[in-house]
Write a protein that holds these residues in place. Structure first.
Motif, PDB file in Angstrom:
ATOM      1  N   LEU A  19       0.782  -1.233   0.000  1.00 30.95           N
ATOM      2  CA  LEU A  19       0.000   0.000   0.000  1.00 30.95           C
ATOM      3  C   LEU A  19       0.819   1.291   0.000  1.00 30.95           C
ATOM      4  O   LEU A  19       0.466   2.225  -0.721  1.00 30.95           O
ATOM      5  CB  LEU A  19      -0.958   0.022   1.181  1.00 30.95           C
ATOM      6  CG  LEU A  19      -2.326  -0.626   0.989  1.00 30.95           C
ATOM      7  CD1 LEU A  19      -3.176  -0.370   2.216  1.00 30.95           C
ATOM      8  CD2 LEU A  19      -3.024  -0.093  -0.257  1.00 30.95           C
ATOM      9  N   PRO A  20       1.869   1.424   0.806  1.00 24.06           N
ATOM     10  CA  PRO A  20       2.530   2.733   0.885  1.00 24.06           C
ATOM     11  C   PRO A  20       2.966   3.278  -0.467  1.00 24.06           C
ATOM     12  O   PRO A  20       2.692   4.440  -0.801  1.00 24.06           O
ATOM     13  CB  PRO A  20       3.716   2.471   1.820  1.00 24.06           C
ATOM     14  CG  PRO A  20       3.243   1.349   2.691  1.00 24.06           C
ATOM     15  CD  PRO A  20       2.427   0.475   1.791  1.00 24.06           C
ATOM     16  N   GLY A  21       3.630   2.463  -1.272  1.00 26.37           N
ATOM     17  CA  GLY A  21       4.081   2.930  -2.571  1.00 26.37           C
ATOM     18  C   GLY A  21       2.929   3.245  -3.507  1.00 26.37           C
ATOM     19  O   GLY A  21       2.941   4.263  -4.216  1.00 26.37           O
ATOM     20  N   LEU A  22       1.915   2.388  -3.511  1.00 25.47           N
ATOM     21  CA  LEU A  22       0.744   2.589  -4.365  1.00 25.47           C
ATOM     22  C   LEU A  22       0.014   3.876  -3.991  1.00 25.47           C
ATOM     23  O   LEU A  22      -0.295   4.706  -4.860  1.00 25.47           O
ATOM     24  CB  LEU A  22      -0.194   1.392  -4.237  1.00 25.47           C
ATOM     25  CG  LEU A  22      -1.577   1.516  -4.872  1.00 25.47           C
ATOM     26  CD1 LEU A  22      -1.479   1.701  -6.376  1.00 25.47           C
ATOM     27  CD2 LEU A  22      -2.438   0.302  -4.534  1.00 25.47           C
ATOM     28  N   LEU A  23      -0.256   4.061  -2.702  1.00 28.18           N
ATOM     29  CA  LEU A  23      -1.024   5.230  -2.286  1.00 28.18           C
ATOM     30  C   LEU A  23      -0.218   6.508  -2.411  1.00 28.18           C
ATOM     31  O   LEU A  23      -0.773   7.565  -2.754  1.00 28.18           O
ATOM     32  CB  LEU A  23      -1.514   5.040  -0.846  1.00 28.18           C
ATOM     33  CG  LEU A  23      -2.539   3.924  -0.647  1.00 28.18           C
ATOM     34  CD1 LEU A  23      -3.005   3.887   0.799  1.00 28.18           C
ATOM     35  CD2 LEU A  23      -3.727   4.087  -1.581  1.00 28.18           C
TER      36      LEU A  23
END
Length: 225
Positions: A19-23
């Motif tokens: 999630l961190p990279g995607l968001l």
């Protein structure tokens, strides 16, 4: 309905490490959108999608339902990690059956990744001897580093660490990989923000293909449990 307004995207996720990279990338491109995120079992996530309580599910296994659309986005290899001084640490490649007598450090039962890895062990002819199970990937990796067992790890979770204090082993048999995909309801309306997120997620995961241990979904078929 899942939508509080046209600028909200609600996710239910089992693969939180992605999630961190995607968001970060999505919100940089769509700064006015608010994202809310929940976690749950595969059954809970399917119910959230079906009831319209979430716009999308990002998961490492197919989310099934009569009115649920499922789109595989990439295939991720699953490795084993062992302590630095483990007898197999210099091998690089192993057969999973060689680890049948090892203590395993695992995520808790009910998590889709645990279901996957238990199934891989059964295909190799054994039930894993689980010495510890938990929810935190960092805790699992630290216990392996301390010599308390071995653990499964997805490719991108391994590569996000700048320094590795464990040794990664590729599993040559059985085939060890998982598909990362996106699920949504065919019945419930998607907001403009949700439609933008779906298109962005497709592009984002396509850009990950080519990293070591990550390939496209062409020709992918589920491994038998």
């Amino acid at each position: 309905m899942a939508k509080a307004n046209e600028e909200t995207v609600i996710l239910t996720v089992s693969t939180t490490r992605l999630l961190p990279g995607l968001l970060r990338a999505f919100l940089r491109e769509h700064p006015r959108v608010m994202v809310r995120q929940y976690t749950g079992s595969a059954e809970e996530m399917a119910m959230q999608i079906a009831r319209g309580e979430a716009d999308f599910c990002i998961a490492g296994a197919e989310i099934k339902g009569d009115e649920i659309a499922w789109e595989p986005l990439m295939v991720e290899e699953v490795y084993l990690i062992v302590p630095p001084d483990h007898p197999l640490s210099s091998r690089g490649v192993v057969r999973l059956a060689e680890l049948r007598d090892e203590p395993f450090i695992c995520v808790n039962k009910g998590h889709e990744f645990r279901e996957l890895t238990d199934g891989l062990c059964r295909r190799a002819g054994f039930e894993p001897k689980v010495h510890f199970s938990g929810d935190e990937a960092d805790v699992i990796a630290d216990l392996v580093r301390q010599g308390l067992g071995v653990a499964f790890v997805p490719a991108l979770t391994w590569w996000e660490k700048e320094e590795h204090e464990t040794r990664r082993l590729r599993i040559e048999a059985p085939r060890c990989e998982r598909v990362i995909g996106l699920a949504w309801s065919r019945r419930h309306h998607l907001t403009r923000a949700a439609e933008a997120f779906r298109e962005f997620a497709r592009r984002y995961f396509a850009q990950l293909v080519g990293h070591e241990g990550v390939r496209g979904v062409e020709g992918w078929t589920p491994s038998p449990n």
